[in-house]
Design a protein around this motif. Structure first.
Motif, PDB file in Angstrom:
ATOM      1  N   LEU A  33      25.970  29.321 -25.567  1.00  0.00           N
ATOM      2  CA  LEU A  33      25.218  29.655 -24.271  1.00  0.00           C
ATOM      3  C   LEU A  33      25.686  28.594 -23.215  1.00  0.00           C
ATOM      4  CD1 LEU A  33      22.764  29.690 -22.791  1.00  0.00           C
ATOM      5  CD2 LEU A  33      21.927  27.740 -23.016  1.00  0.00           C
ATOM      6  N   PRO A  34      26.797  27.806 -24.057  1.00  0.00           N
ATOM      7  CA  PRO A  34      28.313  27.687 -22.606  1.00  0.00           C
ATOM      8  C   PRO A  34      28.940  29.085 -21.924  1.00  0.00           C
ATOM      9  CG  PRO A  34      28.090  25.947 -24.078  1.00  0.00           C
ATOM     10  CD  PRO A  34      26.719  27.262 -24.873  1.00  0.00           C
ATOM     11  N   PHE A  35      29.475  29.488 -23.430  1.00  0.00           N
ATOM     12  CA  PHE A  35      30.245  30.993 -22.640  1.00  0.00           C
ATOM     13  C   PHE A  35      29.405  31.755 -22.312  1.00  0.00           C
ATOM     14  CE2 PHE A  35      33.491  34.044 -23.211  1.00  0.00           C
ATOM     15  CZ  PHE A  35      32.990  34.789 -23.447  1.00  0.00           C
ATOM     16  N   MET A  36      27.942  31.689 -22.147  1.00  0.00           N
ATOM     17  CA  MET A  36      27.607  32.749 -21.957  1.00  0.00           C
ATOM     18  C   MET A  36      27.245  32.607 -20.462  1.00  0.00           C
ATOM     19  SD  MET A  36      25.454  35.052 -24.695  1.00  0.00           S
ATOM     20  CE  MET A  36      24.078  32.935 -24.975  1.00  0.00           C
ATOM     21  N   LEU A  37      27.227  31.184 -19.838  1.00  0.00           N
ATOM     22  CA  LEU A  37      26.831  30.918 -18.821  1.00  0.00           C
ATOM     23  C   LEU A  37      27.981  31.197 -17.998  1.00  0.00           C
ATOM     24  CD1 LEU A  37      23.529  28.333 -18.680  1.00  0.00           C
ATOM     25  CD2 LEU A  37      23.934  31.296 -18.003  1.00  0.00           C
ATOM     26  N   LEU A  38      28.352  30.018 -18.746  1.00  0.00           N
ATOM     27  CA  LEU A  38      30.035  29.727 -16.993  1.00  0.00           C
ATOM     28  C   LEU A  38      30.753  30.860 -17.257  1.00  0.00           C
ATOM     29  CD1 LEU A  38      30.368  26.642 -18.784  1.00  0.00           C
ATOM     30  CD2 LEU A  38      29.395  27.365 -16.968  1.00  0.00           C
ATOM     31  N   ASN A  72      35.066  39.622 -26.907  1.00  0.00           N
ATOM     32  CA  ASN A  72      34.121  39.189 -28.406  1.00  0.00           C
ATOM     33  C   ASN A  72      33.691  40.459 -28.884  1.00  0.00           C
ATOM     34  OD1 ASN A  72      32.744  38.355 -30.328  1.00  0.00           O
ATOM     35  ND2 ASN A  72      31.624  36.865 -28.942  1.00  0.00           N
ATOM     36  N   PRO A  73      34.191  40.404 -30.235  1.00  0.00           N
ATOM     37  CA  PRO A  73      34.477  41.800 -30.910  1.00  0.00           C
ATOM     38  C   PRO A  73      32.811  42.491 -30.607  1.00  0.00           C
ATOM     39  CG  PRO A  73      36.177  40.796 -32.112  1.00  0.00           C
ATOM     40  CD  PRO A  73      35.448  39.533 -31.257  1.00  0.00           C
ATOM     41  N   ALA A  74      31.959  41.205 -31.139  1.00  0.00           N
ATOM     42  CA  ALA A  74      30.890  40.957 -31.563  1.00  0.00           C
ATOM     43  C   ALA A  74      29.646  41.376 -30.440  1.00  0.00           C
ATOM     44  CB  ALA A  74      29.849  39.814 -32.296  1.00  0.00           C
ATOM     45  N   LEU A  75      30.099  41.440 -29.189  1.00  0.00           N
ATOM     46  CA  LEU A  75      29.860  41.991 -27.985  1.00  0.00           C
ATOM     47  C   LEU A  75      29.793  43.118 -27.064  1.00  0.00           C
ATOM     48  CD1 LEU A  75      29.424  38.155 -26.414  1.00  0.00           C
ATOM     49  CD2 LEU A  75      27.365  39.797 -27.970  1.00  0.00           C
ATOM     50  N   GLU A  76      31.484  44.297 -27.658  1.00  0.00           N
ATOM     51  CA  GLU A  76      31.677  44.912 -27.178  1.00  0.00           C
ATOM     52  C   GLU A  76      30.882  46.247 -27.323  1.00  0.00           C
ATOM     53  OE1 GLU A  76      35.723  46.759 -28.777  1.00  0.00           O
ATOM     54  OE2 GLU A  76      36.731  45.007 -28.586  1.00  0.00           O
ATOM     55  N   ALA A 147      24.741  36.920 -22.081  1.00  0.00           N
ATOM     56  CA  ALA A 147      23.194  37.179 -21.980  1.00  0.00           C
ATOM     57  C   ALA A 147      23.124  37.782 -20.354  1.00  0.00           C
ATOM     58  CB  ALA A 147      22.061  37.078 -22.263  1.00  0.00           C
ATOM     59  N   ALA A 148      22.194  39.060 -19.829  1.00  0.00           N
ATOM     60  CA  ALA A 148      22.928  39.157 -18.753  1.00  0.00           C
ATOM     61  C   ALA A 148      21.539  39.028 -18.029  1.00  0.00           C
ATOM     62  CB  ALA A 148      22.612  40.996 -19.002  1.00  0.00           C
TER      63      ALA A 148
END
Length: 309
Positions: A33-38, A72-76, A147-148
């Protein structure tokens, strides 16, 4: 603003009704969560920023951004070829994705114009051009930065070079912010595209490195990054001055005013605190948008002239 219809060179991904399109969440070590938001702070248009910034401050004790430009390869994202639009259910035509509503069509038109405007400008500065892709989503979606969500407002993700927009946001701009109009909406696209230019030129990485070295300067540097994106939006408009109609510039200035940090904080019932600004005051955003409009010169958008990077 009278823009030509988009051509088949643009890249579009449509996550509306598809449960998140071509992305999947997974491990990746250090995400969460911190990475996704920030990771999104400092690369959004500004509306909704107060909410996200307050949450980030309370939960994570600061405003340090996720790594600009890291992937992040999992998010490409899955590759989307020009002339097609990837959806949650497969591949559709650009026409299907760009004509879901009038706002989608406007966004595709703006993307096409932005590509044509910035490609020669970057070439003149010996910067390799790579077109971003436009991602439509509804309420929630996924990006290379996490997340968007509609509450975040439009944003640019450097990890996948994506401009993310829930077109319902434009209705909110009009009804809730009193910042409607086609030029105001084009300003949104052009601002996010400005962040793509910053990614291509390397300024985003320089800013992030400086923020890591000096966390106390994170917010002021974020403001400079956002104001430069505003100026770049003005440069694009200036380079397409023959397409501007009466009242357009006023629409853009009003939008810039309405999404200033001080104005948003007042509307949220908070006293404006400059140290908490991440996008700039209303006056600053109007000033730099106007500078781009008046000069049409990217070199005049150096908001970092007095900053240590």
């Amino acid at each position: 603003m009278r823009l030509d219809d988009y051509d088949d060179s643009i890249q579009v991904e449509d996550q509306r009704g598809g449960g998140g399109g071509g992305f999947s969440f997974g491990g990746g070590g250090g995400g969460g969560l911190p990475f996704m938001l920030l990771g999104l702070i400092g690369s959004r248009f500004g509306i909704g920023g107060v909410v996200v910034v307050v949450i980030a401050t309370l939960l994570f004790g600061g405003l340090q951004r996720g790594p600009v430009g890291s992937t992040n390869p999992a998010l490409e994202r899955s590759a989307t070829m020009p002339g097609s639009a990837r959806t949650g259910g497969g591949t559709s035509t650009l026409a299907q994705s760009c004509n879901v509503n009038a706002f989608s069509h406007e966004s595709c038109n703006a993307l096409s114009s932005l590509n044509k405007t910035w490609k020669p400008l970057l070439a003149a500065s010996d910067v390799a051009f790579r077109a971003p892709h436009l991602v439509f989503y509804s309420q929630q979606g996924t990006s290379g930065c996490g997340a968007a969500q509609s509450a975040m407002g439009p944003f640019y993700c450097p990890s996948d070079a994506g401009i993310y927009i829930d077109t319902d946001f434009y209705t909110e701009m009009d009804k809730q912010m009193d910042a409607g109009g086609d030029f105001a909406r084009a300003y949104v696209m052009a601002h996010e595209y400005g962040h793509h230019i910053q990614s291509l030129t390397g300024i985003s990485e320089q800013v992030h490195a400086a923020q890591q070295r000096n966390p106390s300067a994170a917010n002021p540097l974020s403001v400079r990054l956002e104001l430069q994106a505003d100026c770049y939006a003005g440069v694009w408009a200036a380079r397409n001055r023959d397409r501007i109609e009466p009242g357009d510039v006023e629409e853009g200035m009003k939008a810039a005013h309405q999404i200033g940090d001080d104005t948003l904080m007042k509307q949220a019932g908070r006293n404006p605190v400059e140290a908490a600004f991440t996008h700039g005051s209303s006056a600053q955003r109007m000033t730099w948008l106007r500078k781009g409009l008046e000069t049409g010169d990217p070199a005049q958008c150096n908001t970092f002239a007095t900053a240590q990077l």
